[in-house]
Design an enzyme around this catalytic site. Structure first.
Site, PDB file in Angstrom:
ATOM      1  N   SER A  33       0.828  -1.195   0.000  1.00  0.00           N
ATOM      2  CA  SER A  33       0.000   0.000   0.000  1.00  0.00           C
ATOM      3  C   SER A  33       0.869   1.253   0.000  1.00  0.00           C
ATOM      4  O   SER A  33       1.996   1.236   0.490  1.00  0.00           O
ATOM      5  CB  SER A  33      -0.873  -0.032   1.259  1.00  0.00           C
ATOM      6  OG  SER A  33      -1.997   0.781   1.105  1.00  0.00           O
TER       7      SER A  33
ATOM      8  N   GLY B 159      -3.028  -0.378  -3.852  1.00  0.00           N
ATOM      9  CA  GLY B 159      -1.749   0.108  -3.338  1.00  0.00           C
ATOM     10  C   GLY B 159      -1.241   1.384  -3.980  1.00  0.00           C
ATOM     11  O   GLY B 159      -0.135   1.828  -3.666  1.00  0.00           O
TER      12      GLY B 159
ATOM     13  N   GLU C 167      -7.758  -2.965  -7.270  1.00  0.00           N
ATOM     14  CA  GLU C 167      -8.454  -2.701  -6.004  1.00  0.00           C
ATOM     15  C   GLU C 167      -7.935  -1.453  -5.296  1.00  0.00           C
ATOM     16  O   GLU C 167      -7.432  -1.536  -4.179  1.00  0.00           O
ATOM     17  CB  GLU C 167      -8.267  -3.891  -5.053  1.00  0.00           C
ATOM     18  CG  GLU C 167      -8.941  -5.152  -5.505  1.00  0.00           C
ATOM     19  CD  GLU C 167      -8.592  -6.346  -4.632  1.00  0.00           C
ATOM     20  OE1 GLU C 167      -9.377  -7.288  -4.608  1.00  0.00           O
ATOM     21  OE2 GLU C 167      -7.534  -6.319  -3.980  1.00  0.00           O
ATOM     22  N   PRO C 168      -8.053  -0.306  -5.880  1.00  0.00           N
ATOM     23  CA  PRO C 168      -7.561   0.893  -5.207  1.00  0.00           C
ATOM     24  C   PRO C 168      -8.489   1.304  -4.067  1.00  0.00           C
ATOM     25  O   PRO C 168      -9.711   1.250  -4.204  1.00  0.00           O
ATOM     26  CB  PRO C 168      -7.598   1.945  -6.316  1.00  0.00           C
ATOM     27  CG  PRO C 168      -8.753   1.503  -7.168  1.00  0.00           C
ATOM     28  CD  PRO C 168      -8.718  -0.001  -7.157  1.00  0.00           C
ATOM     29  N   GLY C 169      -7.900   1.689  -2.958  1.00  0.00           N
ATOM     30  CA  GLY C 169      -8.684   2.232  -1.857  1.00  0.00           C
ATOM     31  C   GLY C 169      -8.243   3.658  -1.586  1.00  0.00           C
ATOM     32  O   GLY C 169      -8.939   4.631  -1.854  1.00  0.00           O
ATOM     33  N   ARG C 170      -7.006   3.769  -1.067  1.00  0.00           N
ATOM     34  CA  ARG C 170      -6.444   5.069  -0.709  1.00  0.00           C
ATOM     35  C   ARG C 170      -6.469   6.061  -1.867  1.00  0.00           C
ATOM     36  O   ARG C 170      -6.780   7.233  -1.679  1.00  0.00           O
ATOM     37  CB  ARG C 170      -4.990   4.863  -0.274  1.00  0.00           C
ATOM     38  CG  ARG C 170      -4.286   6.110   0.213  1.00  0.00           C
ATOM     39  CD  ARG C 170      -2.764   5.886   0.347  1.00  0.00           C
ATOM     40  NE  ARG C 170      -2.419   4.589   0.854  1.00  0.00           N
ATOM     41  CZ  ARG C 170      -2.201   4.309   2.143  1.00  0.00           C
ATOM     42  NH1 ARG C 170      -2.257   5.260   3.029  1.00  0.00           N
ATOM     43  NH2 ARG C 170      -1.894   3.082   2.511  1.00  0.00           N
TER      44      ARG C 170
ATOM     45  N   ARG D 201      -2.824   7.209  11.916  1.00  0.00           N
ATOM     46  CA  ARG D 201      -1.746   6.896  10.980  1.00  0.00           C
ATOM     47  C   ARG D 201      -0.384   7.479  11.369  1.00  0.00           C
ATOM     48  O   ARG D 201       0.635   6.810  11.197  1.00  0.00           O
ATOM     49  CB  ARG D 201      -2.137   7.287   9.549  1.00  0.00           C
ATOM     50  CG  ARG D 201      -3.385   6.518   9.063  1.00  0.00           C
ATOM     51  CD  ARG D 201      -3.612   6.624   7.558  1.00  0.00           C
ATOM     52  NE  ARG D 201      -2.595   5.918   6.815  1.00  0.00           N
ATOM     53  CZ  ARG D 201      -1.547   6.483   6.260  1.00  0.00           C
ATOM     54  NH1 ARG D 201      -1.388   7.790   6.299  1.00  0.00           N
ATOM     55  NH2 ARG D 201      -0.650   5.751   5.632  1.00  0.00           N
TER      56      ARG D 201
ATOM     57  N   TYR E 144       2.087   4.483  11.630  1.00  0.00           N
ATOM     58  CA  TYR E 144       2.998   4.332  10.483  1.00  0.00           C
ATOM     59  C   TYR E 144       3.989   5.480  10.376  1.00  0.00           C
ATOM     60  O   TYR E 144       4.653   5.618   9.354  1.00  0.00           O
ATOM     61  CB  TYR E 144       2.211   4.251   9.169  1.00  0.00           C
ATOM     62  CG  TYR E 144       1.006   3.369   9.201  1.00  0.00           C
ATOM     63  CD1 TYR E 144       1.142   1.988   9.359  1.00  0.00           C
ATOM     64  CD2 TYR E 144      -0.275   3.893   9.071  1.00  0.00           C
ATOM     65  CE1 TYR E 144       0.023   1.171   9.395  1.00  0.00           C
ATOM     66  CE2 TYR E 144      -1.393   3.070   9.101  1.00  0.00           C
ATOM     67  CZ  TYR E 144      -1.234   1.720   9.262  1.00  0.00           C
ATOM     68  OH  TYR E 144      -2.335   0.916   9.300  1.00  0.00           O
TER      69      TYR E 144
ATOM     70  N   CYS F  82      -4.228  11.454  26.080  1.00  0.00           N
ATOM     71  CA  CYS F  82      -3.255  11.350  27.163  1.00  0.00           C
ATOM     72  C   CYS F  82      -2.082  10.502  26.718  1.00  0.00           C
ATOM     73  O   CYS F  82      -1.836   9.418  27.252  1.00  0.00           O
ATOM     74  CB  CYS F  82      -3.915  10.729  28.378  1.00  0.00           C
ATOM     75  SG  CYS F  82      -5.299  11.704  28.909  1.00  0.00           S
TER      76      CYS F  82
END
Ligand code: LLP
Length: 445
Positions: free
Chosen positions: A216, A254, A296-299, A340, A344, A371
């Site tokens: 990805s 990806g 299969e693109p998502g982002r 994220r 990451y 916190c």
């Protein structure tokens, strides 16, 4: 074209709606998604691959990877733009079905699908189940037999390409939980064993083809090409050995997006073009009918379509070391609405959204209200020197894997998702959580 501009008073607008107006109507923080941008990116991705592949006689389809962002409205936008929906759990499947997406336009993924999830997929008549292990092949076959149906399946293979943001490394790729390897210790590779198992259960399984997904947020195009070569080679082996021409190949998702100016993803038309030239030579060398391809693109679709609007609270300047200072700008959300950066080390940027300022920019760190000292939204960004409580900050490119990874850490209510429609109207496609929602599952016992 971007959904962002500034109005006469200097306020950032999303498809002409000022973010101050969005915050006034729908509260803060809010995820804001541009329906126009989402649709344009979905359509643009599909058309880029069609334009590159159709001249070769290759039909293509796009499955929107709904893990990036899924609500019933989002599923309908994708479907309206001619995309199918990729789901990775029974929950995602249920939302896609609730959106009215026909079963045959839905795919089910997962490395550990439960019998219930597979049964739900079969009962919905999904277009494909992407099987991820030898045991799962038996499970799907058994459940299909129980129902007197044949399950359409793809085999997820591990293409042996590990792709990361700026490079791809063809080592250490085998050591992960997804897919069936193309490499054999002795005898047939797990991928070939899976083909044999599917063909052997042809009363209950219709083996549609092979699937791979290299990772990805990938910028380097070589990884996609290398993966495509490997699944094409497996398709040839299957034909030689069993005389079967697998009709479909799925090359996964990806495709990377730019989170900050430092990111320079390749144009999707160029990626499609590269794939087309690779395919045209592979097809010349093959006697098999051309395969149907899917992606299969998502982002790529969801990420740049969304932003998060936060309200500034505490502003504090600390001394990092003698003479070195850092300004911390706290906002009313944080790692619960965008995990994220913590997960990451992802970089974002932020802009002052509610006004313009002539004050010189100051290096700032935008932090949340949790916190936890690692609760960072944007590690380093220059924001005007006079940023103060009540200002709105806009963090772009939060459309993918932010809402879908959101939590209630510290019992923060999750923000709603505000959709800006092409006509400039706004509505909450998922409403903000309330304290009642937070307590709803606390049994009080
Ligand atoms: N297809 C399969 C089989 C996948 O596993 C994924 C993502 C996709 C498609 C879509 O990938 P995309 O086009 O969105 O890169 N939470 C992480 C990303 C995890 C992606 C998991 N699989 C993040 O926030 O960066």
């Amino acid at each position: 074209t971007s959904q962002y501009a500034r109005d006469a008073s200097g306020c950032v607008t999303v498809d002409s709606v000022p973010v101050t107006e969005i915050a006034r109507r729908h509260g803060s923080p809010s995820y804001v998604v541009s329906e126009r941008t989402f649709r344009a990116r979905a359509r643009g991705f599909r058309e880029a691959f069609e334009a590159a592949l159709h001249p070769l006689g290759v039909q293509s389809a796009v499955y929107y990877a709904s893990k990036a962002l899924l609500t019933t409205a989002v599923a309908r936008w994708a479907a309206d733009e001619g995309l199918n929906i990729d789901t990775a759990s029974g929950g995602e499947l249920a939302v896609a079905l609730a959106a009215g997406i026909p079963g045959e336009r839905i795919a089910l993924h997962g490395n550990n699908k439960s019998a219930e999830e597979i049964a739900a997929a079969l009962d919905a008549g999904v277009g494909r189940i992407v099987v991820d292990s030898l045991a799962e092949i038996d499970l799907v076959a058994g459940l299909a037999r129980d129902r007197g149906t044949r399950a359409p399946v793809m085999i997820r293979v591990t293409p042996g390409v590990h792709a990361s943001t700026h490079e791809f490394i063809a080592t250490a790729h085998e050591d992960q939980k997804f897919g069936l390897s193309l490499n054999a210790e002795d005898g047939d590779s797990p991928a070939l064993q899976a083909v044999a198992a599917c063909l052997g259960a042809s009363d209950a399984l219709e083996l549609r083809g092979l699937h791979c997904h290299i990772g990805s947020q990938i910028f380097a195009a070589e990884g996609f090409g290398q993966a495509a070569e490997r699944v094409l080679a497996l398709r040839e082996t299957v034909a030689e050995r069993w005389g079967v021409s697998l009709p479909e190949l799925d090359l996964g998702g990806g495709h990377g997006v730019a989170y900050t100016a430092a990111d320079t993803p390749r144009d999707v038309a160029d990626i499609a073009g590269d794939l087309a030239s690779l395919l045209s030579s592979a097809l010349r060398d093959s006697r098999l009918p051309v395969p149907h391809l899917s992606f299969e693109p998502g982002r790529f679709i969801a990420g740049p379509s969304g932003c998060t609007v936060y309200t500034v609270g505490t502003v504090k300047t600390v001394t990092v070391s003698p003479g070195v200072r850092r300004r911390y700008v706290s906002v009313d959300g944080g790692m619960s609405d965008n995990a994220r950066p913590v997960l990451y080390d992802a970089n974002y940027t932020a802009v002052l959204g509610s006004r313009v300022s002539q004050e010189p920019p100051v290096l700032s760190r935008v932090v949340g209200k949790h916190c936890e000292s690692g609760d960072v939204v944007v590690k380093d960004v220059y924001l005007p020197g006079d940023v103060h409580a009540g200002d709105l900050l806009v963090v772009p490119v939060t459309g993918a894997y932010c809402w879908s990874l959101a939590s209630n850490y510290n019992w923060l209510a999750r923000p709603g998702i505000v959709a800006v429609a092409p006509d400039g109207s706004t509505r909450e496609i998922v409403r903000r959580e309330s304290v009642t929602d937070l307590l709803a599952r606390d049994t009080g016992i």
